[in-house]
Motif scaffolding. Structure first.
Motif, mmCIF file in Angstrom:
data_model
loop_
_atom_site.group_PDB
_atom_site.id
_atom_site.type_symbol
_atom_site.label_atom_id
_atom_site.label_comp_id
_atom_site.label_asym_id
_atom_site.label_seq_id
_atom_site.Cartn_x
_atom_site.Cartn_y
_atom_site.Cartn_z
ATOM 1 N N MET A 1 0.841 -1.169 0.000
ATOM 2 C CA MET A 1 0.000 0.000 0.000
ATOM 3 C C MET A 1 0.891 1.238 0.000
ATOM 4 N N ILE A 2 0.526 2.186 -0.869
ATOM 5 C CA ILE A 2 1.288 3.422 -0.980
ATOM 6 C C ILE A 2 0.327 4.595 -0.816
ATOM 7 N N PRO A 3 0.455 5.400 0.229
ATOM 8 C CA PRO A 3 -0.419 6.560 0.390
ATOM 9 C C PRO A 3 -0.219 7.541 -0.764
ATOM 10 N N ALA A 4 -1.299 7.945 -1.399
ATOM 11 C CA ALA A 4 -1.222 8.847 -2.548
ATOM 12 C C ALA A 4 -0.631 10.198 -2.159
ATOM 13 N N ALA A 5 -0.819 10.619 -0.930
ATOM 14 C CA ALA A 5 -0.279 11.909 -0.483
ATOM 15 C C ALA A 5 1.250 11.921 -0.516
ATOM 16 N N ASP A 6 1.866 10.743 -0.494
ATOM 17 C CA ASP A 6 3.324 10.636 -0.520
ATOM 18 C C ASP A 6 3.898 10.601 -1.934
ATOM 19 N N ILE A 7 3.023 10.666 -2.940
ATOM 20 C CA ILE A 7 3.462 10.534 -4.327
ATOM 21 C C ILE A 7 3.020 11.755 -5.117
ATOM 22 N N SER A 8 3.933 12.334 -5.862
ATOM 23 C CA SER A 8 3.545 13.436 -6.730
ATOM 24 C C SER A 8 3.132 12.872 -8.091
ATOM 25 N N ILE A 9 2.102 13.456 -8.659
ATOM 26 C CA ILE A 9 1.608 13.048 -9.967
ATOM 27 C C ILE A 9 2.274 13.930 -11.010
ATOM 28 N N SER A 10 2.781 13.319 -12.064
ATOM 29 C CA SER A 10 3.369 14.088 -13.151
ATOM 30 C C SER A 10 2.773 13.609 -14.471
ATOM 31 N N ALA A 11 2.698 14.505 -15.418
ATOM 32 C CA ALA A 11 2.150 14.172 -16.742
ATOM 33 C C ALA A 11 3.191 14.525 -17.791
ATOM 34 N N ASP A 12 4.314 13.843 -17.720
ATOM 35 C CA ASP A 12 5.393 14.058 -18.673
ATOM 36 C C ASP A 12 5.068 13.331 -19.974
ATOM 37 N N GLU A 13 6.103 12.992 -20.707
ATOM 38 C CA GLU A 13 5.930 12.209 -21.926
ATOM 39 C C GLU A 13 5.251 10.886 -21.597
ATOM 40 N N PRO A 14 4.264 10.485 -22.381
ATOM 41 C CA PRO A 14 3.595 9.203 -22.122
ATOM 42 C C PRO A 14 4.565 8.025 -22.177
ATOM 43 N N ASN A 15 4.395 7.108 -21.261
ATOM 44 C CA ASN A 15 5.179 5.875 -21.242
ATOM 45 C C ASN A 15 4.196 4.723 -21.489
ATOM 46 N N TRP A 16 4.166 4.254 -22.728
ATOM 47 C CA TRP A 16 3.227 3.202 -23.125
ATOM 48 C C TRP A 16 3.780 1.802 -22.903
ATOM 49 N N TYR A 62 -1.829 -1.823 -9.421
ATOM 50 C CA TYR A 62 -2.370 -1.116 -8.265
ATOM 51 C C TYR A 62 -3.790 -0.654 -8.546
ATOM 52 N N ARG A 63 -4.550 -0.558 -7.481
ATOM 53 C CA ARG A 63 -5.870 0.039 -7.541
ATOM 54 C C ARG A 63 -5.875 1.192 -6.556
ATOM 55 N N TYR A 64 -6.405 2.312 -6.997
ATOM 56 C CA TYR A 64 -6.494 3.480 -6.122
ATOM 57 C C TYR A 64 -7.743 3.337 -5.282
ATOM 58 N N SER A 65 -7.571 3.327 -3.982
ATOM 59 C CA SER A 65 -8.698 3.134 -3.078
ATOM 60 C C SER A 65 -8.474 3.918 -1.795
ATOM 61 N N GLU A 66 -9.419 4.762 -1.460
ATOM 62 C CA GLU A 66 -9.388 5.522 -0.210
ATOM 63 C C GLU A 66 -8.072 6.280 -0.009
ATOM 64 N N GLY A 67 -7.615 6.933 -1.071
ATOM 65 C CA GLY A 67 -6.421 7.760 -0.977
ATOM 66 C C GLY A 67 -5.102 7.018 -0.988
ATOM 67 N N LYS A 68 -5.134 5.715 -1.364
ATOM 68 C CA LYS A 68 -3.912 4.908 -1.392
ATOM 69 C C LYS A 68 -3.877 4.066 -2.667
ATOM 70 N N TYR A 69 -2.673 3.757 -3.106
ATOM 71 C CA TYR A 69 -2.489 2.789 -4.185
ATOM 72 C C TYR A 69 -2.246 1.433 -3.533
ATOM 73 N N VAL A 70 -3.170 0.519 -3.741
ATOM 74 C CA VAL A 70 -3.126 -0.800 -3.122
ATOM 75 C C VAL A 70 -2.726 -1.819 -4.185
ATOM 76 N N GLU A 71 -1.736 -2.646 -3.879
ATOM 77 C CA GLU A 71 -1.288 -3.655 -4.833
ATOM 78 C C GLU A 71 -2.370 -4.717 -5.021
ATOM 79 N N VAL A 72 -2.645 -5.040 -6.297
ATOM 80 C CA VAL A 72 -3.620 -6.073 -6.655
ATOM 81 C C VAL A 72 -3.005 -6.963 -7.729
ATOM 82 N N SER A 73 -3.645 -8.081 -7.994
ATOM 83 C CA SER A 73 -3.150 -8.965 -9.054
ATOM 84 C C SER A 73 -3.478 -8.363 -10.421
ATOM 85 N N GLN A 74 -2.804 -8.848 -11.441
ATOM 86 C CA GLN A 74 -3.091 -8.396 -12.799
ATOM 87 C C GLN A 74 -4.552 -8.689 -13.153
#
Length: 83
Positions: A1-16, A62-74
């Motif tokens: 689990m990764i709290p979203a508040a601890d991660i900055s979102i960036s929209a740089d060049e797309p990574n496909w 990951y799935r974003y849930s309740e302000g956190k990125y939670v690890e899930v299966s593919q």
């Protein structure tokens, strides 16, 4: 689990690459690149409007849930996007 508040979102060049490693080419065209949250690439399905969040190495999902990125299966990540 990764709290979203601890991660900055960036929209740089797309990574496909992470998406291309997981889906067939014609399926990739159904997604928009939304940015990056740390090491997590964020893709949004154009029809369902749900996110597929994939680590850069394409091994962790990951799935974003309740302000956190939670690890899930593919399988869980894909089920969430397509249902």
């Amino acid at each position: 689990m990764i709290p979203a508040a601890d991660i900055s979102i960036s929209a740089d060049e797309p990574n496909w690459k992470p998406l291309e490693r997981v889906l067939r080419p014609h399926e990739c065209s159904d997604f928009m690149y939304m940015g990056r949250a740390g090491e997590i690439e964020l893709y949004k399905h154009y029809m369902t409007r749900r996110y597929l969040n994939i680590a850069r190495d394409s091994q962790t999902f990951y799935r974003y849930s309740e302000g956190k990125y939670v690890e899930v299966s593919q399988a869980e990540a894909l089920d969430h996007v397509y249902r």
